[in-house]
Scaffold this motif. Structure first.
Motif, short mmCIF file in Angstrom:
data_model
loop_
_atom_site.label_atom_id
_atom_site.label_comp_id
_atom_site.label_asym_id
_atom_site.label_seq_id
_atom_site.Cartn_x
_atom_site.Cartn_y
_atom_site.Cartn_z
N GLY A 96 16.60 -21.42 23.97
CA GLY A 96 17.16 -21.95 22.72
C GLY A 96 18.26 -22.95 22.95
O GLY A 96 19.46 -22.61 22.86
N VAL A 97 17.93 -24.21 23.25
CA VAL A 97 18.93 -25.25 23.44
C VAL A 97 19.65 -25.53 22.14
O VAL A 97 20.86 -25.77 22.11
CB VAL A 97 18.28 -26.52 24.01
N GLU A 98 18.93 -25.45 21.04
CA GLU A 98 19.56 -25.69 19.74
C GLU A 98 20.60 -24.61 19.44
O GLU A 98 21.70 -24.91 18.96
CB GLU A 98 18.50 -25.75 18.65
N ASP A 99 20.26 -23.36 19.71
CA ASP A 99 21.23 -22.28 19.50
C ASP A 99 22.41 -22.40 20.46
O ASP A 99 23.55 -22.09 20.09
CB ASP A 99 20.54 -20.92 19.68
N TYR A 100 22.13 -22.87 21.66
CA TYR A 100 23.20 -23.01 22.65
C TYR A 100 24.20 -24.08 22.22
O TYR A 100 25.42 -23.88 22.30
CB TYR A 100 22.59 -23.34 24.01
N SER A 101 23.72 -25.22 21.77
CA SER A 101 24.61 -26.27 21.30
C SER A 101 25.37 -25.85 20.05
O SER A 101 26.53 -26.22 19.85
CB SER A 101 23.82 -27.56 21.04
N HIS A 102 24.71 -25.05 19.20
CA HIS A 102 25.39 -24.53 18.02
C HIS A 102 26.52 -23.58 18.41
O HIS A 102 27.59 -23.57 17.79
CB HIS A 102 24.38 -23.81 17.12
N GLN A 103 26.31 -22.81 19.48
CA GLN A 103 27.35 -21.91 19.97
C GLN A 103 28.56 -22.70 20.48
O GLN A 103 29.70 -22.33 20.22
CB GLN A 103 26.79 -21.03 21.09
N ILE A 104 28.32 -23.79 21.19
CA ILE A 104 29.43 -24.62 21.69
C ILE A 104 30.23 -25.20 20.53
O ILE A 104 31.47 -25.24 20.57
CB ILE A 104 28.88 -25.73 22.60
N ALA A 105 29.54 -25.63 19.49
CA ALA A 105 30.24 -26.18 18.32
C ALA A 105 31.13 -25.12 17.67
O ALA A 105 32.26 -25.40 17.26
CB ALA A 105 29.23 -26.73 17.32
N GLU A 106 30.64 -23.90 17.57
CA GLU A 106 31.45 -22.84 16.97
C GLU A 106 32.66 -22.50 17.85
O GLU A 106 33.73 -22.17 17.33
CB GLU A 106 30.59 -21.60 16.76
N MET A 107 32.52 -22.59 19.16
CA MET A 107 33.65 -22.32 20.06
C MET A 107 34.74 -23.37 19.90
O MET A 107 35.93 -23.09 20.07
CB MET A 107 33.16 -22.25 21.51
N ILE A 108 34.37 -24.59 19.56
CA ILE A 108 35.36 -25.63 19.29
C ILE A 108 36.03 -25.42 17.95
O ILE A 108 37.19 -25.81 17.74
CB ILE A 108 34.70 -27.02 19.37
N GLY A 109 35.33 -24.77 17.04
CA GLY A 109 35.84 -24.58 15.69
C GLY A 109 35.09 -25.39 14.66
O GLY A 109 35.59 -25.59 13.54
N GLY B 48 20.67 -33.02 26.52
CA GLY B 48 20.98 -34.37 26.06
C GLY B 48 19.97 -34.87 25.05
O GLY B 48 20.32 -35.62 24.13
N ALA B 49 18.70 -34.49 25.19
CA ALA B 49 17.69 -34.92 24.23
C ALA B 49 17.95 -34.34 22.85
O ALA B 49 17.73 -35.01 21.84
CB ALA B 49 16.30 -34.51 24.73
N HIS B 50 18.44 -33.10 22.81
CA HIS B 50 18.75 -32.50 21.50
C HIS B 50 19.97 -33.16 20.87
O HIS B 50 19.98 -33.44 19.67
CB HIS B 50 18.98 -31.00 21.67
#
Length: 426
Positions: A246-259, A285-287
């Motif tokens: 889940g690359v999409e879920d992973y990038s969403h997790q990083i965004a939440e960690m930033i706030g 990077g493609a996502h």
């Protein structure tokens, strides 16, 4: 007494007439001399007034150019000013005409020299074209590279670097020697096909264009594995299948960690350029590319070129690069985020020099994202060595003025500070 008075009156009248006659003669003489001086001025500025030679009440001709009266002085001054104005106009016209001639002559010289230079360049270009047209028959044709050079990449030769004594990871670094240049043509893979047009080519590539098989893909164990074979001719990177990571879920997790709410708000947080270290196949990077983010992929040299080759085949920016003895080929403060997901770099080695390189290319206010089993808190209880390594990275990041913002499972996120006082004391 009457006769005496009459005689005295007669004598006074004669004296008066004689005096007036002498004054008249003297005035006429002065008028004649002044008229000779006044004649050029009359030609330049004629006076058309009707009272030019008017008769005064005493019967004498009045002269406006008489020197003795204030009116004559005033008119003489006006006449002199008019003459000066005429002279100034003549000088101005003469100077303007001379300036125009000089400019035109100078421009003509520049135009001539420029035209001459263009002619010379044209002759040289035609000569080069002639040499190139005859070059095929004169020069020796370039041969194709042998089969052992199929995976050759300039300045990257692990076996040669090991023979020269490079070790401890520096054998994967860029080493350009004298014998690293070859004059041969590398053959393309067999059955090479033109990549699909964007954006289809971002998710689907031809198997014949890369040196990797489906079995190698599924056994790689990478976070960005997300691949499957289609009709044995294509490799798909589509995220619709549940078997993909889940690359999409992973990038969403990083965004939440930033706030942030999701990865679509990265730009609002100042994140625009990302350096993906050990990028796998470029799926992260493609996502993010669909979110208007530009991700640069770097990976170590591999003989098969799997990571960089597949990323480039997808139409995404990628290059061979590694954290070793040399700096990365990027200017300081180039990226808003550096991402490392199981990138295989031991950040605690070489006294933290790899983290110093991250700090160099990271902008103030930027983020460093690290995903690794080493950051798992549960593993610290079973392995003291992992805890020691993690403590080193955490303390070193704090000394670099990085703020530990969040930690979730195996992902840790730091933010580089923008305060000046911390840089002076580190």
């Amino acid at each position: 007494m009457r006769n005496l008075s009459n005689s005295n009156d007669f004598w006074d009248s004669e004296v008066k007439d004689k005096t007036e006659k002498e004054d008249l003669d003297r005035n006429r003489a002065s008028d004649q001399s002044y008229l000779s001086l006044r004649f050029p001025f009359r030609l330049l500025c004629p006076d058309n007034s009707p009272s030019k030679y008017g008769i005064t009440e005493n019967g004498f001709a009045s002269d406006p150019f008489s020197v003795g009266s204030p009116r004559s002085r005033h008119k003489l001054t006006v006449l002199f000013l008019k003459l000066s104005l005429v002279v100034i106009v003549i000088l101005a016209l003469t100077g303007s005409f001379w300036w125009t001639l000089s400019i035109s002559t100078l421009s003509r010289g520049h135009i001539f020299h420029g035209y001459r230079r263009l002619q010379e360049q044209l002759v040289l270009d035609l000569w080069d074209i002639g040499e190139l047209s005859l070059g095929a028959s004169r020069m020796k044709e370039i041969d194709f590279c042998p089969e052992e050079s199929e995976n050759h990449i300039p300045c990257f030769n692990i076996s040669e670097n090991l023979a020269l004594g490079y070790s401890d990871g520096s054998e994967y670094d860029r080493q350009c020697g004298q014998g690293s240049r070859q004059s041969c043509l590398v053959l393309p893979p067999v059955n090479y096909k033109i990549p699909l047009r964007w954006p289809t080519g971002r998710d689907v590539i031809w198997v014949a264009n890369v040196k990797i098989t489906g079995q190698e893909v599924f056994t790689s164990g990478s976070l960005t594995k997300r691949m499957m074979m289609l009709e044995e001719e294509q490799i798909s990177f589509r995220s619709a299948s549940l078997m993909f990571d889940g690359v999409e879920d992973y990038s969403h997790q990083i965004a939440e960690m930033i706030g942030l709410r999701n990865e679509s708000n990265f730009i609002q947080a100042g994140v625009r350029t990302i350096l993906d270290i050990g990028c796998g196949y470029g799926s992260f990077g493609a996502h993010l590319f669909s979110k208007q983010l530009l991700t640069m992929c770097i990976a170590n040299y591999e003989s098969s070129g799997s990571q960089v080759q597949l990323t480039l085949e997808r139409g995404l920016p990628a290059m061979i690069g590694s954290f070793n003895s040399k700096q990365l080929p990027y200017p300081s403060l180039s990226f808003d985020m550096l991402h490392c997901a199981r990138c295989g770099i031991d950040w605690d080695e070489k006294d933290g020099i790899f983290l110093i390189e991250v700090d160099r290319v990271l902008k103030p206010g930027g983020y460093f994202v690290w995903t690794s089993p080493l950051t798992n808190v549960q593993s610290f209880l079973r392995n003291k060595e992992k805890q020691r390594r993690w403590n080193f990275v955490r303390d070193f990041a704090e000394n670099l003025c990085w703020e530990l913002m969040s930690q979730q499972e195996e992902t840790v996120l730091w933010k580089k500070t923008s305060k000046k006082n911390c840089y002076n004391s580190r």
